[in-house]
Design a protein around this motif. Structure first.
Motif, PDB file in Angstrom:
ATOM      1  N   HIS A  85       0.859  -1.183   0.000  1.00  0.00           N
ATOM      2  CA  HIS A  85       0.000   0.000   0.000  1.00  0.00           C
ATOM      3  C   HIS A  85       0.891   1.227   0.000  1.00  0.00           C
ATOM      4  CE1 HIS A  85      -3.032   2.956   1.190  1.00  0.00           C
ATOM      5  NE2 HIS A  85      -3.939   2.066   0.793  1.00  0.00           N
ATOM      6  N   ASP A  86       0.646   2.132  -0.951  1.00  0.00           N
ATOM      7  CA  ASP A  86       1.540   3.281  -1.138  1.00  0.00           C
ATOM      8  C   ASP A  86       1.009   4.590  -0.547  1.00  0.00           C
ATOM      9  OD1 ASP A  86      -0.474   4.037  -2.878  1.00  0.00           O
ATOM     10  OD2 ASP A  86       0.686   3.651  -4.705  1.00  0.00           O
ATOM     11  N   GLY A  87       0.019   4.480   0.336  1.00  0.00           N
ATOM     12  CA  GLY A  87      -0.582   5.679   0.919  1.00  0.00           C
ATOM     13  C   GLY A  87      -1.860   6.082   0.234  1.00  0.00           C
ATOM     14  N   ALA A  90      -3.750   0.017  -2.969  1.00  0.00           N
ATOM     15  CA  ALA A  90      -3.168  -1.273  -2.633  1.00  0.00           C
ATOM     16  C   ALA A  90      -2.782  -2.012  -3.905  1.00  0.00           C
ATOM     17  CB  ALA A  90      -4.160  -2.103  -1.825  1.00  0.00           C
ATOM     18  N   HIS A  91      -1.615  -2.637  -3.906  1.00  0.00           N
ATOM     19  CA  HIS A  91      -1.072  -3.307  -5.090  1.00  0.00           C
ATOM     20  C   HIS A  91      -0.677  -4.729  -4.702  1.00  0.00           C
ATOM     21  CE1 HIS A  91      -0.760   0.793  -6.806  1.00  0.00           C
ATOM     22  NE2 HIS A  91      -0.332   1.106  -5.592  1.00  0.00           N
ATOM     23  N   ASP A  92      -1.300  -5.720  -5.354  1.00  0.00           N
ATOM     24  CA  ASP A  92      -1.112  -7.122  -5.012  1.00  0.00           C
ATOM     25  C   ASP A  92      -0.114  -7.787  -5.945  1.00  0.00           C
ATOM     26  OD1 ASP A  92      -1.694  -9.748  -3.902  1.00  0.00           O
ATOM     27  OD2 ASP A  92      -2.823 -10.110  -5.735  1.00  0.00           O
ATOM     28  N   VAL A  93       0.714  -8.681  -5.387  1.00  0.00           N
ATOM     29  CA  VAL A  93       1.769  -9.306  -6.179  1.00  0.00           C
ATOM     30  C   VAL A  93       1.234 -10.256  -7.247  1.00  0.00           C
ATOM     31  CG1 VAL A  93       3.559  -9.130  -4.404  1.00  0.00           C
ATOM     32  CG2 VAL A  93       2.044 -11.126  -4.439  1.00  0.00           C
ATOM     33  N   ARG A  94       0.010 -10.781  -7.075  1.00  0.00           N
ATOM     34  CA  ARG A  94      -0.538 -11.693  -8.083  1.00  0.00           C
ATOM     35  C   ARG A  94      -1.300 -10.971  -9.177  1.00  0.00           C
ATOM     36  NH1 ARG A  94      -5.566 -15.330  -6.576  1.00  0.00           N
ATOM     37  NH2 ARG A  94      -6.493 -13.274  -6.897  1.00  0.00           N
ATOM     38  N   ASP A  95      -1.952  -9.858  -8.850  1.00  0.00           N
ATOM     39  CA  ASP A  95      -2.909  -9.242  -9.767  1.00  0.00           C
ATOM     40  C   ASP A  95      -2.433  -7.945 -10.406  1.00  0.00           C
ATOM     41  OD1 ASP A  95      -4.577 -11.309  -9.105  1.00  0.00           O
ATOM     42  OD2 ASP A  95      -5.844 -10.148  -7.757  1.00  0.00           O
ATOM     43  N   ASP A  96      -1.447  -7.270  -9.830  1.00  0.00           N
ATOM     44  CA  ASP A  96      -1.165  -5.889 -10.225  1.00  0.00           C
ATOM     45  C   ASP A  96       0.259  -5.641 -10.691  1.00  0.00           C
ATOM     46  OD1 ASP A  96      -3.792  -5.157  -9.404  1.00  0.00           O
ATOM     47  OD2 ASP A  96      -3.111  -5.036  -7.329  1.00  0.00           O
ATOM     48  N   ALA A  97       1.022  -6.683 -10.965  1.00  0.00           N
ATOM     49  CA  ALA A  97       2.425  -6.502 -11.309  1.00  0.00           C
ATOM     50  C   ALA A  97       2.607  -6.028 -12.742  1.00  0.00           C
ATOM     51  CB  ALA A  97       3.197  -7.799 -11.104  1.00  0.00           C
ATOM     52  N   ASP A 220     -16.961 -10.238  10.680  1.00  0.00           N
ATOM     53  CA  ASP A 220     -16.323 -11.346   9.968  1.00  0.00           C
ATOM     54  C   ASP A 220     -15.731 -10.939   8.618  1.00  0.00           C
ATOM     55  OD1 ASP A 220     -16.990 -13.059  12.024  1.00  0.00           O
ATOM     56  OD2 ASP A 220     -18.832 -13.761  11.062  1.00  0.00           O
ATOM     57  N   LYS A 221     -15.692  -9.670   8.329  1.00  0.00           N
ATOM     58  CA  LYS A 221     -15.188  -9.206   7.027  1.00  0.00           C
ATOM     59  C   LYS A 221     -13.856  -9.873   6.704  1.00  0.00           C
ATOM     60  CE  LYS A 221     -13.650  -4.982   6.790  1.00  0.00           C
ATOM     61  NZ  LYS A 221     -13.647  -3.500   6.700  1.00  0.00           N
ATOM     62  N   SER A 222     -13.731 -10.325   5.463  1.00  0.00           N
ATOM     63  CA  SER A 222     -12.526 -11.061   5.073  1.00  0.00           C
ATOM     64  C   SER A 222     -11.291 -10.170   5.153  1.00  0.00           C
ATOM     65  CB  SER A 222     -12.671 -11.630   3.663  1.00  0.00           C
ATOM     66  OG  SER A 222     -12.499 -10.631   2.686  1.00  0.00           O
ATOM     67  N   ALA A 223     -10.177 -10.806   5.490  1.00  0.00           N
ATOM     68  CA  ALA A 223      -8.907 -10.089   5.532  1.00  0.00           C
ATOM     69  C   ALA A 223      -8.530  -9.566   4.147  1.00  0.00           C
ATOM     70  CB  ALA A 223      -7.821 -11.002   6.086  1.00  0.00           C
ATOM     71  N   TRP A 224      -8.832 -10.352   3.107  1.00  0.00           N
ATOM     72  CA  TRP A 224      -8.546  -9.919   1.730  1.00  0.00           C
ATOM     73  C   TRP A 224      -9.309  -8.653   1.384  1.00  0.00           C
ATOM     74  CZ3 TRP A 224      -5.351 -10.325  -2.194  1.00  0.00           C
ATOM     75  CH2 TRP A 224      -5.781  -9.989  -3.477  1.00  0.00           C
ATOM     76  N   ARG A 225     -10.586  -8.591   1.733  1.00  0.00           N
ATOM     77  CA  ARG A 225     -11.367  -7.398   1.441  1.00  0.00           C
ATOM     78  C   ARG A 225     -10.820  -6.201   2.215  1.00  0.00           C
ATOM     79  NH1 ARG A 225     -15.964  -6.201  -1.111  1.00  0.00           N
ATOM     80  NH2 ARG A 225     -16.962  -4.222  -0.536  1.00  0.00           N
ATOM     81  N   ASP A 226     -10.484  -6.415   3.461  1.00  0.00           N
ATOM     82  CA  ASP A 226      -9.986  -5.337   4.300  1.00  0.00           C
ATOM     83  C   ASP A 226      -8.668  -4.776   3.767  1.00  0.00           C
ATOM     84  OD1 ASP A 226      -9.597  -3.584   6.381  1.00  0.00           O
ATOM     85  OD2 ASP A 226      -9.424  -5.102   7.930  1.00  0.00           O
ATOM     86  N   ALA A 227      -7.724  -5.686   3.452  1.00  0.00           N
ATOM     87  CA  ALA A 227      -6.377  -5.259   3.079  1.00  0.00           C
ATOM     88  C   ALA A 227      -6.251  -4.821   1.634  1.00  0.00           C
ATOM     89  CB  ALA A 227      -5.385  -6.385   3.353  1.00  0.00           C
ATOM     90  N   TYR A 228      -7.021  -5.449   0.725  1.00  0.00           N
ATOM     91  CA  TYR A 228      -6.825  -5.191  -0.695  1.00  0.00           C
ATOM     92  C   TYR A 228      -8.008  -4.498  -1.356  1.00  0.00           C
ATOM     93  CZ  TYR A 228      -5.935  -5.928  -5.659  1.00  0.00           C
ATOM     94  OH  TYR A 228      -5.763  -5.743  -7.008  1.00  0.00           O
ATOM     95  N   VAL A 229      -9.213  -5.035  -1.195  1.00  0.00           N
ATOM     96  CA  VAL A 229     -10.370  -4.451  -1.877  1.00  0.00           C
ATOM     97  C   VAL A 229     -10.656  -3.054  -1.345  1.00  0.00           C
ATOM     98  CG1 VAL A 229     -12.814  -4.730  -2.414  1.00  0.00           C
ATOM     99  CG2 VAL A 229     -11.326  -6.736  -2.323  1.00  0.00           C
ATOM    100  N   GLU A 230     -10.730  -2.928  -0.011  1.00  0.00           N
ATOM    101  CA  GLU A 230     -10.872  -1.597   0.578  1.00  0.00           C
ATOM    102  C   GLU A 230      -9.532  -0.888   0.591  1.00  0.00           C
ATOM    103  OE1 GLU A 230     -12.772  -2.047   4.357  1.00  0.00           O
ATOM    104  OE2 GLU A 230     -14.590  -2.929   3.494  1.00  0.00           O
ATOM    105  N   LEU A 235      -5.834  -1.949   8.803  1.00  0.00           N
ATOM    106  CA  LEU A 235      -6.702  -3.100   8.981  1.00  0.00           C
ATOM    107  C   LEU A 235      -7.691  -2.859  10.119  1.00  0.00           C
ATOM    108  CD1 LEU A 235      -4.088  -6.007   8.741  1.00  0.00           C
ATOM    109  CD2 LEU A 235      -5.658  -5.224   6.953  1.00  0.00           C
ATOM    110  N   ASP A 236      -8.866  -3.462   9.994  1.00  0.00           N
ATOM    111  CA  ASP A 236      -9.819  -3.493  11.102  1.00  0.00           C
ATOM    112  C   ASP A 236      -9.364  -4.598  12.048  1.00  0.00           C
ATOM    113  OD1 ASP A 236     -11.238  -1.484   9.873  1.00  0.00           O
ATOM    114  OD2 ASP A 236     -12.696  -2.840   8.958  1.00  0.00           O
ATOM    115  N   THR A 237      -8.613  -4.198  13.066  1.00  0.00           N
ATOM    116  CA  THR A 237      -7.873  -5.146  13.898  1.00  0.00           C
ATOM    117  C   THR A 237      -8.789  -6.058  14.702  1.00  0.00           C
ATOM    118  OG1 THR A 237      -6.200  -3.417  14.148  1.00  0.00           O
ATOM    119  CG2 THR A 237      -6.038  -5.320  15.600  1.00  0.00           C
ATOM    120  N   ASN A 238      -8.451  -7.336  14.745  1.00  0.00           N
ATOM    121  CA  ASN A 238      -9.041  -8.265  15.696  1.00  0.00           C
ATOM    122  C   ASN A 238      -7.991  -9.303  16.050  1.00  0.00           C
ATOM    123  OD1 ASN A 238      -8.993  -9.898  13.436  1.00  0.00           O
ATOM    124  ND2 ASN A 238     -11.164 -10.438  13.494  1.00  0.00           N
TER     125      ASN A 238
END
Length: 295
Positions: A85-87, A90-97, A220-230, A235-238
Motif C-alpha cells: 500500500h503506497d498511501g 493497494a497493489h497485489d503481487v498476483r494481480d497488479d504486477a 467477519d469481514k474477510s482479511a482480503w477485502r480489508d487489506a486489498y479491496v478496501e 486493517l480493522d484489527t481483531n
C-alpha cells in the motif's frame, strides 16, 4: 539488505531460461502461468510449495501457492499474497504486477525464487523473494526471505495475506505471543500453522486481522477485502475468528526505500510445536537456516 545483489542476479539469470522453456498458457487469461515447485527432502512430514507467475489480463504477478503439509493430496495454505500500500492504493503481487518471474534450484537444497515489479506511487516497487523449507532441527518450517525496494521513502505498508485451506472450513485462527514475537495460529483441530515475521528487531505485527473468506462487511469481514479491496492501509484489527478463515498481518514500511524481512510458517500437530518452529527459525535467521539445510 542481505545478499541483495547476488539473489537478484540469480533471479534474472533464471528468468531468461524460464522464458525460453516454460509452458505458458494463452495470453490474456488467468491460466497463463509458469510454475516452479520445491519442498523438503528429509524432514517428515514433508512440506511442499509452488511458486507461480501469471501473465494474463485477470492476473499478472507472482506468489506462492499450494503449500502442502503431511498429506500430499490436501493443501494447508492455498496461497500467500503480499500487498504493498503506497498511501493511496493497494497493489497485489498476483494481480497488479508490471512484470514477474519465478525460478527454482534443486542442486543441494530445493528453493524457489520470485521477482515482482509493482507500479506504485512515484515509480516501481521491486519485491524479491526466496523461499525454502527448513531441514534443520526447526523443521518443518517454511521460510520466505523478502527484499523490497521502493521508489522513494513514503507512507508504505506491506501486508502478508496467507489463505489457510484447512479441512472442511471449520477452522479457527488467533494471535499468540511467544517471547518478543507475535504470531497468528490457524488450525482445524488436527493441523496447526503458525505465522510470524521478523524485520531486524521488529517481531510484532504492526496490525493484523482474522477474517472469514467471502464476507464483505461486519465483524467477519474477510482479511482480503480489508487489506486489498478496501485497501486503505489500515486493517480493522481483531485477534481471532472461526470458520473459513483468511489472515492478514502488516509491516509498516513508512520512511524506507529498502526493506528486508523474513516470513516464517511453522507446522505441527500441536500449537506449541508449530509456534516453536516458526520462532526458532526466525531466531536462527534465514541465511543460517538455509546453510544448515544443505544436504
Amino acid at each position: 539488505m542481505r545478499e541483495t545483489t547476488s539473489r537478484r542476479a540469480l533471479l534474472r539469470s533464471l528468468g531468461g531460461a524460464l522464458a525460453a522453456t516454460a509452458g505458458i498458457g494463452a495470453a490474456g487469461t488467468a491460466s497463463a502461468e509458469t510454475s516452479q515447485g520445491a519442498g523438503s527432502y528429509w524432514s517428515e512430514p514433508r512440506v511442499m510449495i509452488d511458486a507461480v507467475s501469471y501473465d494474463g489480463a485477470e492476473r499478472k504477478g507472482a506468489l506462492l501457492e499450494d503449500v502442502v503439509y503431511d498429506d500430499p493430496d490436501a493443501g494447508l495454505i492455498s496461497d500467500i499474497h503480499y500487498v504493498v500500500h503506497d498511501g493511496a492504493d493497494a497493489h497485489d503481487v498476483r494481480d497488479d504486477a508490471a512484470t514477474s518471474e519465478v525460478g527454482a534450484t534443486a542442486a543441494q537444497l530445493e528453493e524457489v525464487y520470485l521477482s515482482t515489479t509493482l507500479p506504485v506511487a512515484d515509480g516501481d516497487a521491486e519485491l524479491y523473494q526466496q523461499a525454502l523449507v527448513s531441514e534443520t532441527d526447526n523443521a518443518p518450517a517454511l521460510l520466505i526471505d523478502n527484499e523490497l525496494t521502493l521508489p522513494a521513502a513514503g507512507d508504505y505498508v506491506v501486508t502478508t495475506l496467507p489463505n489457510p485451506d484447512l479441512g472442511d472450513g471449520d477452522n479457527e485462527a488467533y494471535t499468540v505471543e511467544d517471547g518478543h514475537y507475535q504470531l497468528l495460529v490457524a488450525t482445524d483441530g488436527t493441523y496447526y500453522a503458525a505465522f510470524a515475521q521478523r524485520e531486524s528487531w521488529r517481531k510484532q505485527f504492526d496490525d493484523q486481522r482474522v477474517g472469514v473468506e467471502g464476507v464483505a462487511s461486519g465483524e467477519d469481514k474477510s482479511a482480503w477485502r480489508d487489506a486489498y479491496v478496501e485497501g486503505d492501509g489500515d486493517l480493522d484489527t481483531n485477534a481471532s475468528n472461526d470458520g473459513d478463515i483468511d489472515l492478514a498481518f502488516e509491516l509498516d514500511a513508512s520512511g524506507y526505500s529498502e526493506l528486508s524481512w523474513t516470513t516464517a510458517i511453522g507446522f505441527g500437530f500441536e500449537e506449541a510445536a508449530a509456534v516453536d518452529r516458526a520462532v526458532a527459525s526466525l531466531d536462527s535467521g534465514f541465511d543460517a537456516e538455509r546453510q544448515e539445510s544443505y544436504w
